[in-house]
Design an enzyme around this catalytic site. Sequence first.
Site, short mmCIF file in Angstrom:
data_model
loop_
_atom_site.label_atom_id
_atom_site.label_comp_id
_atom_site.label_asym_id
_atom_site.label_seq_id
_atom_site.Cartn_x
_atom_site.Cartn_y
_atom_site.Cartn_z
CD GLU A 1 -7.08 2.97 6.31
OE1 GLU A 1 -7.97 2.64 5.50
OE2 GLU A 1 -6.01 2.37 6.42
NE ARG B 1 -4.24 0.20 1.72
CZ ARG B 1 -5.35 0.69 1.16
NH1 ARG B 1 -5.49 1.99 0.97
NH2 ARG B 1 -6.33 -0.11 0.80
#
Lengths: 781, 490
Positions: A730, A327
């Site tokens: 997030e 990621r």
Amino acid sequence: MNRHALPDLTAKAISGGVATDRRHDSAHKHVTGEAVYIDDMPEPAGTLHGCLGLSTVAHGAIVAMDLAAVRAAPGVVDVLTAGDIPGVNDISPSGRHDEPVLAEGKVQFLGQPVFAVIAETREQARRACKLAKIDYDELPAVLDVEGLDPLSDRLVAPGLTLKRGNAAEAISKAPRSISGKMRVGGQDHFYLEGHIALAVPGEDRDVTVHSSTQHPSEVQHMVAHALGVPSHAVTVEVRRMGGGFGGKETQSNQFAAIAAVAAKKLVRAVKIRPDRDDDMTATGKRHDFLIDYEVGFDDEGNILGVDYVYAARCGFSSDLSGPVTDRALFHCDNAYFYPAVKAVSAPLYTNTVSNTAFRGFGGPQGMVGAERVIDEVAFALGKDPLEIRKRNFYGVSERNVTPYHQTVEDNVVQRIVEELETACDYAGRRREIAAFNANSGIVKRGIALTPVKFGISFTATHFNQAGALVHVYTDGSVHLNHGGTEMGQGLYVKVAQVVAETFQIDIEQVKITATTTGKVPNTSATAASSGSDLNGMAAQNAAQQIKDRLVAFAAEKYEVPVEQVVFLPNRVRVGNQEIPFGDLVKQAYMARVQLSAAGFYKTPKIHWDREKGEGHPFYYFAYGAACSEVSVDTLTGEYVVERTDILHETGRSLNRAIDLGQVEGAFIQGMGWLTTEELVWDEKGRLRTHAPSTYKIPLASDRPKIFNVALADWSENAEPTIHKSKAVGEPPFMLGMSVLHALSDAVASVAGHRVCPRLDAPATPERVLMAVERLRAAAGT
Amino acid sequence: MTNIRREIRLLLNGDEVALADVRPDETLLDLLRLRRSLRGSKEGCAEGDCGACTVLVGRVSNGELIYEGVNACIRFVGSLDGCHVVTIEHLKRPDGSLHPVQQAMVDFHGSQCGFCTPGFVMSLYALWMRSPEPSDREIETALQGNLCRCTGYEAITRAARAVSSYGRVTEDALARERDNIRARLAAMHDRKRVEIGEGEDRLVVPASVDDLAEVLAAEPTATIVAGSTDVGLWVTKFMRDIAPVVFTGGLEGLQQIGEMNGTITIGAGVSYTAARDFLAWRIPALGPLIDRIGGDQVRNMGTIGGNIANGSPIGDTPPPLIALGATLTLRRGAERRTLPLEDFFIDYGKQDRQPGEFVEAVHVPIPAPKAHFAAYKITKRRDEDITAVLGAFHLHVTDGKVSSVRIAYGGMAATPKRARAVEAALLGRPWNAETVEAALPAFDEDFQPISDMRASATYRMLAAKNLLRRFLVETSGTGKPFTVKRYEEA
């Protein structure tokens, strides 16, 4: 409070539907201290307490273990070691079999659990732990990634390469190029409630575990493996966590497994609640990274090609380091289009605690690298970094392909940044700051506006599924259960709003119940910001099934077309009459209509080929931007955040009050990561910042003095998500980057903005002062 | 013996509690959670930093009943004799409705995960009682000892500003019950020494300062506990056996602060909170410094005497007090001796305190009106952080030249220490940049700081030198900012 009131049958709208600012469902219980966390639950009679014995060296073979004094200590009932694990001594979530429940033969980091003391009281267990004598044959320990070779040194999982175009060629042919290196520190989660597990043995092979976890299904599976029993013997329940932030995605496994093994062995309930110091020493954190970058660009500041190597300190086991470092690469572009790009990840093995998920899951580290590259280009050209940012944004219909070959279809970064830039008067304040700095000796100001584009979905495609269970009782009240966990983010209330909206009943009629593996199986972790997207859809699906049955039943019974069955607030209009929801439900029950349904959802459109580095891993993107201004004392490096303005989009929000809290909280947490939260290990590999006295998360007095936060009211999800909302957990975390760059801007002023400060993170006062000194030396001032 | 009592008595919410089986190291949080099943107060850190365990302690001080937030995790039960402990469970009204602080927190979305929330509610309650319409600065100062990881504090501060719109302090239960509570506490206060247990179970609460002297003469190795903000951690973190323990926090005889002939005398039991306004009035630079020691809860418990007595190299009060020329009175039995504060600190962990001796008071000369005095604390995080470097400067300029100077630092050596070489390099010279720059190399004679998790040796030395530069700028009246500030000083 919550007195059972009869629903209003004339209401124009239900209470607590979607798009209302419903307060957190547990708010009353939070403020009265009545919200029950696991350590607050009444303990079953005879409950025992565990404490983990941690290794005292970073790497070594266990030569001898003398636990006699531990066993003989007051109150001690048993001492468990690896040999006491009846099933498989492993809790690696990656399936790589590299993470023992209790160390066997060797230890691989300082703080690794080696044994567990079970005693009558927690105090006795803690005291007994200290009496262990373990001899280690110490081995060389790799503590840091500095000096390791990302290409040849040991990895905990395979690295990833993303490639589009020929980056090397683009850089070599570019009019200008720069290469550099950046260090980004890790971060402790510092959930206020530490890890805890309470295991209660049942009959047969059964055990129930109350675990503070974001991933009950995984805890269930890990406990089952450790006990050597089928998953059906293990029930894991979690009503709420006192914070998670990713730290309870996999790290709860160990405590749950040990508590369960002890409980089954001793046939008594066993609770393990580590002290804060043990919690911070023995459980994983956000990965720190060493980022090597090279960028080619032209004289206008257009990036032509970039090459990144993201080396992460992963610790001794794989845990989630593979997907975390993946990621990081997925976000090495942040909001910028790279005509040619190569990015490589190196999840490196070290003799430190195994790092894990943390809000953003590697994305923030990836984006910090991207923003450093922007700074390099800007300083090389003597331009405002914001100009370089805007110049390199993804286009809307062109320049819109990511390094992983997904086309960005929902880009709104230009609009967000333009609106914020105007609202906060970036240009005017930049001029004022320049004037201030020209006239100020010690104190220098800085400003920065940074964007966020964050991909939503688990990159492991199969995790993008969810289940829910909805019961409607004959009085019209509703029992709601789903696979998501509540860690403070307001998931429970959001999903309840969805169900209330579907049935058109007041939210007070919907009972939110604890997450348990016995009701909804095989769930994904509540992580990747996906909680509402996935569980909201699954719960809506379950409610809709029941609603459809009620419609069919009413149409048949009252002999009207189904179109004439309409759900109004707390009532149903059937033809010409209105029937209270509860009455219709009772009638349906009498007619033997099933009033319970299991719902399910899987995210469409996504796919990912990791070998090729191509696919469509993200369902959509969430965007935001922040502008921060700071003052820095150039004698000491101390600083104050004077002001922050944020514009963030959450789609058509299910609950703007909850979303606002997520944005504010995430920004502060992101700011903390990049400023005062510093993890320090000594040369022995011992974590020296293992409690709040030494590890400094932001306080109320660290907030920006002026803090303006807005949610973009025009935002809606381009994809058919739950009520067109967007994930919010997030993405706003990365808004904290604006503070790092504002600090960098202030530092840069001491050298006339001619030298890139290369301010590494966390930018503690010490790092800021050292950067000031470096720049002064470079500029000869 | 008739003047000895064998139980601790306190008022817990509405109940009078008598405890004959208190262990000397039993914490209030354990009493609440384990013995009384009051589980609203949470353990977040067990070291007095996170505030999740915050409760109020009411005590009669100079005839007045005051309530202060404290950290139950490091507060010993033995120190609570004659006190009123108020926990989160006491706030809801009998009809089940919420207290104004609680309702404001609900309405402004001040909780997310909720674990820190009871502690925040208690800290905001204490703030509201002392300042019903608090400024932002007061709110932030009141919340320095409460960590929240979810909200980013914005919603909590919004709630804090709004509390008074939900109710009046004068109508609050603790205000209405004030006379009643004072009477009940007075009834417990029988002026007897409390003694419980033997050997490693032994605790003593002396009846007076003279009684303390007597107890220590008989038990010269006893652990003296005043505020327990340090000793609390010996128990919760290091599991050290500290018995026998003598609790001095309740001794009014040690809690006097006053001024005579230009010298302030601070009793060893005076808390930071109790000393703050008096010191800030007479020596203004000490106000903002005290505001950055611990959080509100720690300042309510911790004492300046304890900060000195424990001898930490990073205690925040010794450097400024040394720079001011403070002296210390120690007492053993009926004997007293007074010595310069700087001489008390011998080496790391070693102070000039004999067995049976205790710190009774510190005497602080007030600087002359024309003297320059400043104390600068540097930390990683602005508030509630342990010092990396603290510099205190006290200087007279006569005819443009430095006529006297005392400089002391914390965090730069094994003890709080004077910078004698630097002082020598300044004395008699013009107070200007040239002199300061010329004096900087003298720091290397005075200090060889260490590197640790708070700062590197390089940073410590550089910052220490720069603080002298800052002091020059501050005293030279250029009007330009000499540092960054969270608040404009009054």
